[in-house]
Design an enzyme around this catalytic site. Structure first.
Site, short mmCIF file in Angstrom:
data_model
loop_
_atom_site.label_atom_id
_atom_site.label_comp_id
_atom_site.label_asym_id
_atom_site.label_seq_id
_atom_site.Cartn_x
_atom_site.Cartn_y
_atom_site.Cartn_z
N TYR A 151 0.84 -1.21 0.00
CA TYR A 151 0.00 0.00 0.00
C TYR A 151 0.87 1.25 0.00
O TYR A 151 0.66 2.18 -0.80
CB TYR A 151 -0.91 -0.03 1.23
CG TYR A 151 -1.78 1.19 1.41
CD1 TYR A 151 -2.89 1.41 0.58
CD2 TYR A 151 -1.53 2.12 2.42
CE1 TYR A 151 -3.70 2.53 0.75
CE2 TYR A 151 -2.34 3.24 2.59
CZ TYR A 151 -3.42 3.44 1.76
OH TYR A 151 -4.22 4.54 1.92
N1 LIG Z 1 -9.49 6.15 5.29
C1 LIG Z 1 -8.24 6.56 5.54
O1 LIG Z 1 -7.84 6.66 6.70
C2 LIG Z 1 -7.33 6.93 4.39
C3 LIG Z 1 -6.07 7.47 4.69
C4 LIG Z 1 -5.21 7.81 3.66
C5 LIG Z 1 -5.59 7.62 2.35
N2 LIG Z 1 -6.82 7.08 2.06
C6 LIG Z 1 -7.16 6.88 0.64
O2 LIG Z 1 -8.39 7.52 0.35
C7 LIG Z 1 -9.08 6.78 -0.67
C8 LIG Z 1 -10.49 6.44 -0.20
O3 LIG Z 1 -10.36 5.64 0.96
P1 LIG Z 1 -11.59 5.28 1.91
O4 LIG Z 1 -11.00 5.13 3.25
O5 LIG Z 1 -12.71 6.21 1.69
O6 LIG Z 1 -11.93 3.83 1.37
P2 LIG Z 1 -13.31 2.99 1.46
O7 LIG Z 1 -12.89 1.56 1.48
O8 LIG Z 1 -14.17 3.49 2.57
O9 LIG Z 1 -14.00 3.32 0.06
C9 LIG Z 1 -13.35 2.98 -1.13
C10 LIG Z 1 -14.35 2.90 -2.27
O10 LIG Z 1 -13.62 2.52 -3.45
C11 LIG Z 1 -14.30 1.45 -4.08
N3 LIG Z 1 -13.32 0.61 -4.78
C12 LIG Z 1 -12.42 -0.23 -4.22
N4 LIG Z 1 -11.72 -0.85 -5.19
C13 LIG Z 1 -12.19 -0.40 -6.37
C14 LIG Z 1 -11.88 -0.68 -7.72
N5 LIG Z 1 -10.94 -1.57 -8.05
N6 LIG Z 1 -12.55 -0.01 -8.70
C15 LIG Z 1 -13.52 0.88 -8.38
N7 LIG Z 1 -13.87 1.18 -7.11
C16 LIG Z 1 -13.22 0.54 -6.12
C17 LIG Z 1 -15.00 0.70 -2.97
O11 LIG Z 1 -16.10 -0.07 -3.48
C18 LIG Z 1 -15.43 1.84 -2.05
O12 LIG Z 1 -16.69 2.35 -2.44
C19 LIG Z 1 -8.22 5.55 -0.96
O13 LIG Z 1 -7.42 5.80 -2.09
C20 LIG Z 1 -7.38 5.42 0.29
O14 LIG Z 1 -6.17 4.73 0.07
C21 LIG Z 1 -7.69 6.73 3.06
#
Ligand SMILES: NC(=O)c1ccc[n+]([C@@H]2O[C@H](COP(=O)([O-])OP(=O)(O)OC[C@H]3O[C@@H](n4cnc5c(N)ncnc54)[C@H](O)[C@@H]3O)[C@@H](O)[C@H]2O)c1
Length: 251
Positions: A151
């Site tokens: 990741y």
């Molecule tokens: N939540 C955190 O603490 C955090 C921290 C840093 C970065 N991020 C980044 O922010 C972004 C969103 O994260 P989140 O926490 O909201 O995630 P989440 O898991 O809550 O939501 C992710 C969404 O992406 C969709 N998804 C997953 N794989 C997919 C694919 N192959 N094609 C299309 N859609 C797909 C899922 O169905 C879901 O609706 C991500 O890139 C994550 O790495 C999150």
């Protein structure tokens, strides 16, 4: 109509960004691999009086991504904003024994998926000589994360991609940004928006130890940053990695 395509918009940070950009006046292309989730989100936006439609695509699949761009352009006529938000963390685990198929999937979704979506949308932005691309990176891509090496590697790649593309496109009217969150509540990664730190168990210790502001971000706080990056007020920044880590990031 000014249109924003947000990947992974069914839930979490992507859902909050979709809501915020709709309030900013964008028509919303709600893309997700989760069909029911994307349709429910688009319906909720329409119920709130916004223009929105759901699109189903796995961002790691080239054919899906090319079809997604074609369908959004056919539906809305233009794509002004692309938010590369969809991502997966993959399981925590020591790298020596990290499952190979999972390792590849994390890189394919988080890094290759971001590149593919950008490549599919870019020609239409270049034609119009305007556009905003916002990539969701992570503090993991700057600091590294033990037991989450694939990741962190993917997110470091997203940061390098953002910087490269921004410089490549600087004279083309297209601005490219990365957002690097720390922990964000209310997502599948944390599921704890609004939860007092004392109730967060083991997570509390690590959040408190590493985050000067002493709490997780809300998805809406990340969405507010994305909103600014997509607004006319943001006119003299490109290729930057915008920190939203509660003071955790040191650079
Ligand atoms: N939540 C955190 O603490 C955090 C921290 C840093 C970065 N991020 C980044 O922010 C972004 C969103 O994260 P989140 O926490 O909201 O995630 P989440 O898991 O809550 O939501 C992710 C969404 O992406 C969709 N998804 C997953 N794989 C997919 C694919 N192959 N094609 C299309 N859609 C797909 C899922 O169905 C879901 O609706 C991500 O890139 C994550 O790495 C999150």
């Amino acid at each position: 109509m000014r249109t924003a395509l947000v990947t992974g918009a069914a839930t979490g940070i992507g859902s909050a960004i979709a809501t915020r950009l709709a309030a900013d006046g964008f028509a919303l292309a709600v893309a997700d691999v989760d069909r029911a989730g994307a349709e429910a989100k688009a319906a909720a936006l329409r119920d709130a009086g916004h223009e929105a439609a759901a699109f189903v695509a796995d961002i790691a699949d080239e054919a899906d991504v090319d079809r997604l761009a074609r369908e959004v352009l056919a539906r809305f006529g233009q794509i002004d904003v692309l938010v590369n938000n969809a991502g997966i963390t993959g399981p925590h685990g020591p790298f020596a024994t990290y499952d190979r198929a999972t390792l590849r999937r994390v890189i394919e979704v988080d890094l290759v998926g971001t590149l593919l979506c950008t490549q599919a949308v870019l020609p239409s932005m270049l034609e119009r000589r305007e556009g905003r691309i916002v990539n969701l990176a992570s503090i993991a891509g700057k600091d590294g994360n033990p037991n989450l090496a694939p990741y962190a590697a993917a997110k470091a790649g997203v940061i390098a991609f953002t910087k490269s593309l921004a410089r490549e496109l600087a004279s083309s009217g297209i601005l490219v940004h990365a957002i690097a969150p720390g922990g964000v509540g209310g997502t599948s990664i944390t599921k704890s928006a609004g939860t007092p730190l004392r109730d967060l168990g083991a997570q509390r210790t690590s959040v408190l130890a590493t985050t000067p502001l002493g709490r997780l971000a809300t998805p809406e706080e990340v969405a507010a940053l994305a909103s600014w990056l997509c607004s006319p007020d943001c006119s003299y920044t490109t290729g930057a990695v915008h920190d939203i880590s509660g003071g955790r990031a040191t650079y």
